[in-house]
Design an enzyme around this catalytic site. Structure first.
Site, PDB file in Angstrom:
ATOM      1  N   SER A   1       1.001  -1.256   0.055  1.00  0.00           N
ATOM      2  CA  SER A   1       0.151   0.081   0.002  1.00  0.00           C
ATOM      3  C   SER A   1       0.991   1.312  -0.058  1.00  0.00           C
ATOM      4  O   SER A   1       1.929   1.126   0.445  1.00  0.00           O
ATOM      5  CB  SER A   1      -0.900   0.044   1.201  1.00  0.00           C
ATOM      6  OG  SER A   1      -1.619   1.132   1.322  1.00  0.00           O
TER       7      SER A   1
ATOM      8  N   TYR B   1      -1.922  -1.070  10.701  1.00  0.00           N
ATOM      9  CA  TYR B   1      -2.155  -1.441   8.965  1.00  0.00           C
ATOM     10  C   TYR B   1      -0.754  -1.114   8.278  1.00  0.00           C
ATOM     11  O   TYR B   1      -0.265  -1.792   7.664  1.00  0.00           O
ATOM     12  CB  TYR B   1      -3.324  -0.885   8.693  1.00  0.00           C
ATOM     13  CG  TYR B   1      -3.772  -0.767   7.267  1.00  0.00           C
ATOM     14  CD1 TYR B   1      -4.069  -2.156   6.527  1.00  0.00           C
ATOM     15  CD2 TYR B   1      -3.155   0.157   6.412  1.00  0.00           C
ATOM     16  CE1 TYR B   1      -4.107  -2.268   5.200  1.00  0.00           C
ATOM     17  CE2 TYR B   1      -3.431  -0.053   5.100  1.00  0.00           C
ATOM     18  CZ  TYR B   1      -3.864  -1.183   4.537  1.00  0.00           C
ATOM     19  OH  TYR B   1      -3.902  -1.426   3.105  1.00  0.00           O
TER      20      TYR B   1
HETATM   21  P1  NAD Z   1     -11.427  -5.841   0.057  1.00  0.00           P
HETATM   22  O1  NAD Z   1     -12.209  -5.767   1.571  1.00  0.00           O
HETATM   23  O2  NAD Z   1     -12.238  -5.988  -1.010  1.00  0.00           O
HETATM   24  O3  NAD Z   1     -10.320  -7.281   0.313  1.00  0.00           O
HETATM   25  C1  NAD Z   1      -9.855  -7.609   1.367  1.00  0.00           C
HETATM   26  C2  NAD Z   1      -9.908  -9.061   1.551  1.00  0.00           C
HETATM   27  O4  NAD Z   1      -9.308  -9.553   2.550  1.00  0.00           O
HETATM   28  C3  NAD Z   1     -11.497  -9.319   2.014  1.00  0.00           C
HETATM   29  O5  NAD Z   1     -12.479  -9.336   0.961  1.00  0.00           O
HETATM   30  C4  NAD Z   1     -11.238 -10.581   2.915  1.00  0.00           C
HETATM   31  O6  NAD Z   1     -11.572 -11.680   1.941  1.00  0.00           O
HETATM   32  C5  NAD Z   1      -9.848 -10.723   2.891  1.00  0.00           C
HETATM   33  N1  NAD Z   1      -9.630 -10.887   4.358  1.00  0.00           N
HETATM   34  C6  NAD Z   1      -9.692  -9.884   5.457  1.00  0.00           C
HETATM   35  N2  NAD Z   1      -9.386 -10.669   6.601  1.00  0.00           N
HETATM   36  C7  NAD Z   1      -9.268 -11.830   6.413  1.00  0.00           C
HETATM   37  C8  NAD Z   1      -9.074 -12.959   7.229  1.00  0.00           C
HETATM   38  N3  NAD Z   1      -9.003 -12.817   8.362  1.00  0.00           N
HETATM   39  N4  NAD Z   1      -9.128 -14.211   6.649  1.00  0.00           N
HETATM   40  C9  NAD Z   1      -9.031 -14.451   5.288  1.00  0.00           C
HETATM   41  N5  NAD Z   1      -9.326 -13.228   4.362  1.00  0.00           N
HETATM   42  C10 NAD Z   1      -9.471 -12.103   4.943  1.00  0.00           C
HETATM   43  O7  NAD Z   1     -10.629  -4.715  -0.049  1.00  0.00           O
HETATM   44  P2  NAD Z   1      -9.260  -4.230  -1.021  1.00  0.00           P
HETATM   45  O8  NAD Z   1      -9.015  -2.925  -0.720  1.00  0.00           O
HETATM   46  O9  NAD Z   1      -9.552  -4.905  -2.317  1.00  0.00           O
HETATM   47  O10 NAD Z   1      -8.210  -4.916  -0.238  1.00  0.00           O
HETATM   48  C11 NAD Z   1      -7.291  -5.613  -1.038  1.00  0.00           C
HETATM   49  C12 NAD Z   1      -5.887  -5.530  -0.578  1.00  0.00           C
HETATM   50  O11 NAD Z   1      -5.322  -4.213  -0.982  1.00  0.00           O
HETATM   51  C13 NAD Z   1      -5.542  -5.343   0.895  1.00  0.00           C
HETATM   52  O12 NAD Z   1      -4.275  -5.982   1.076  1.00  0.00           O
HETATM   53  C14 NAD Z   1      -5.469  -3.801   1.310  1.00  0.00           C
HETATM   54  O13 NAD Z   1      -4.819  -3.437   2.312  1.00  0.00           O
HETATM   55  C15 NAD Z   1      -4.806  -3.417  -0.090  1.00  0.00           C
HETATM   56  N6  NAD Z   1      -4.963  -2.051  -0.249  1.00  0.00           N
HETATM   57  C16 NAD Z   1      -6.264  -1.379  -0.404  1.00  0.00           C
HETATM   58  C17 NAD Z   1      -6.399  -0.150  -0.650  1.00  0.00           C
HETATM   59  C18 NAD Z   1      -7.472   0.546  -0.879  1.00  0.00           C
HETATM   60  O14 NAD Z   1      -7.681   1.943  -0.730  1.00  0.00           O
HETATM   61  N7  NAD Z   1      -8.674   0.066  -1.222  1.00  0.00           N
HETATM   62  C19 NAD Z   1      -5.136   0.777  -0.978  1.00  0.00           C
HETATM   63  C20 NAD Z   1      -3.951  -0.008  -0.586  1.00  0.00           C
HETATM   64  C21 NAD Z   1      -3.687  -1.106  -0.206  1.00  0.00           C
END
Ligand code: NAD
Ligand code: MG
Length: 299
Positions: free
Chosen positions: A191, A204
């Site tokens: 991230s 985080y």
């Molecule tokens: P999202 O909520 O759609 O996806 C995150 C997924 O993590 C969830 O769908 C869930 O299935 C999984 N998860 C969480 N806790 C879990 C657990 N205990 N066991 C199994 N699975 C678990 O959100 P997203 O934004 O698509 O996130 C995907 C990745 O992108 C993450 O690593 C997040 O940190 C990263 N990210 C997101 C952003 C943003 O702005 N959305 C920015 C930077 C990084």
């Protein structure tokens, strides 16, 4: 302009609308189905060109958001895909599985909690046995719960964030190694928080810095075996993570608007980065973090 040109030549400022989501909250982990406005995971737009033909991929957290967009793209590029998610996300996961099957590829759904060490290895074994092998791993699942003050950050949350975001990446990669033949790839989701930590995301953001470091170290360890490890660092992307206590609700209406492009990203805008790092065309790219963040400067 011809229809074809309109698809290949687009202004990134206006390619997707600058959204101002209404204040909303869902219980963690949240569902894409309930996101307002809905996120674009490329269902209608992503076109594959055979770049991952015959590959066997495991993508964690692929029921929603970025992981869902990557799963859709991988299947349209020719990969069979196993997706992991929490049991509470079954509804989202089944929709993604249908899209994978719609691309003519095999979809394997594996619910479970990545905070449990045994599930991390069971997940890999199940994915490899159902797919008939494993040569592409995307460590994408993540947990983000904002806490304004360090004194309010509980040990339970601290531990859970570290278990899901970084320890699971170690455990899953370790379990995957016996399956990964030369040419295989690992892509970890980090991230922009790795370099620009928000004051309310201390647990985080620090796991994301660890993921960058883990990626660069493991990449050197595995390169001689022909296994490439890289990372993708998203900026503000409209996903369920943000509305399930990932941000204060009052921050949602302006989410992503402070980027140089002036808008939040959509999950489908991340997919090509994962496809690139997984496909053989990136063969000399090792230990790289590809930033996909709307223009915010990074180290
Ligand atoms: P999202 O909520 O759609 O996806 C995150 C997924 O993590 C969830 O769908 C869930 O299935 C999984 N998860 C969480 N806790 C879990 C657990 N205990 N066991 C199994 N699975 C678990 O959100 P997203 O934004 O698509 O996130 C995907 C990745 O992108 C993450 O690593 C997040 O940190 C990263 N990210 C997101 C952003 C943003 O702005 N959305 C920015 C930077 C990084
Ligand atoms: Mg989800």
């Amino acid at each position: 302009m011809t229809d074809e040109t309109q698809l290949t030549f687009q202004n990134p400022v206006t390619r997707y609308p600058s959204i101002s989501p209404p204040e909303q909250s869902q219980q963690e982990p949240g569902l894409d189905l309930q996101l307002d406005p809905p996120a674009d995971r490329g269902e209608q737009s992503y076109r594959g060109t055979g770049r991952l033909e015959g590959r066997k991929a495991l993508i964690t957290g692929a029921d929603s958001g970025i992981g869902a967009a990557v799963a859709i793209a991988f299947s349209r590029e020719g990969a069979d895909v196993a997706i992991s998610y929490l049991p509470a996300e079954e509804e989202d996961a089944l929709r993604v599985a249908e899209l994978i099957k719609g691309a003519g590829r095999r979809a394997v759904t594996i619910p479970g909690d990545l905070a449990e060490a045994t599930f991390c290895s069971d997940l890999v074994e199940k994915a490899a046995s159902e797919l008939g092998g494993l040569d592409a791993l995307v460590n994408n699942a993540g947990k983000q719960i904002f806490v304004e003050h360090l004194e309010d950050l509980t040990d339970d949350q601290l531990t859970a964030t570290y278990e899901v975001n970084i320890l699971a990446q170690f455990r899953i990669a370790r379990a995957a190694l016996p399956h990964l033949v030369p040419g295989s790839t690992i892509v970890n989701t980090t991230s922009i928080q790795a370099y620009q930590p928000s004051s309310h995301l201390l647990d985080y953001a620090s796991t994301k810095a660890a993921i960058n470091n883990f990626t660069k170290g493991l990449a050197q360890q595995l390169a001689p075996q022909g296994i490439r490890v890289n990372a993708v660092a998203p900026g503000p992307i409209w996903t369920p993570l943000q509305v399930s206590a990932g941000q204060p609700t009052e921050a949602l209406p302006s989410f992503g608007q402070n980027t140089p492009l002036g808008r939040a990203g959509q999950p489908t805008e991340l997919a090509p980065a994962y496809v690139f790092l997984t496909s053989a065309e990136s063969s000399y790219v090792v230990g790289e973090t590809l930033n996909v963040n709307g223009g915010s400067p990074t180290p």
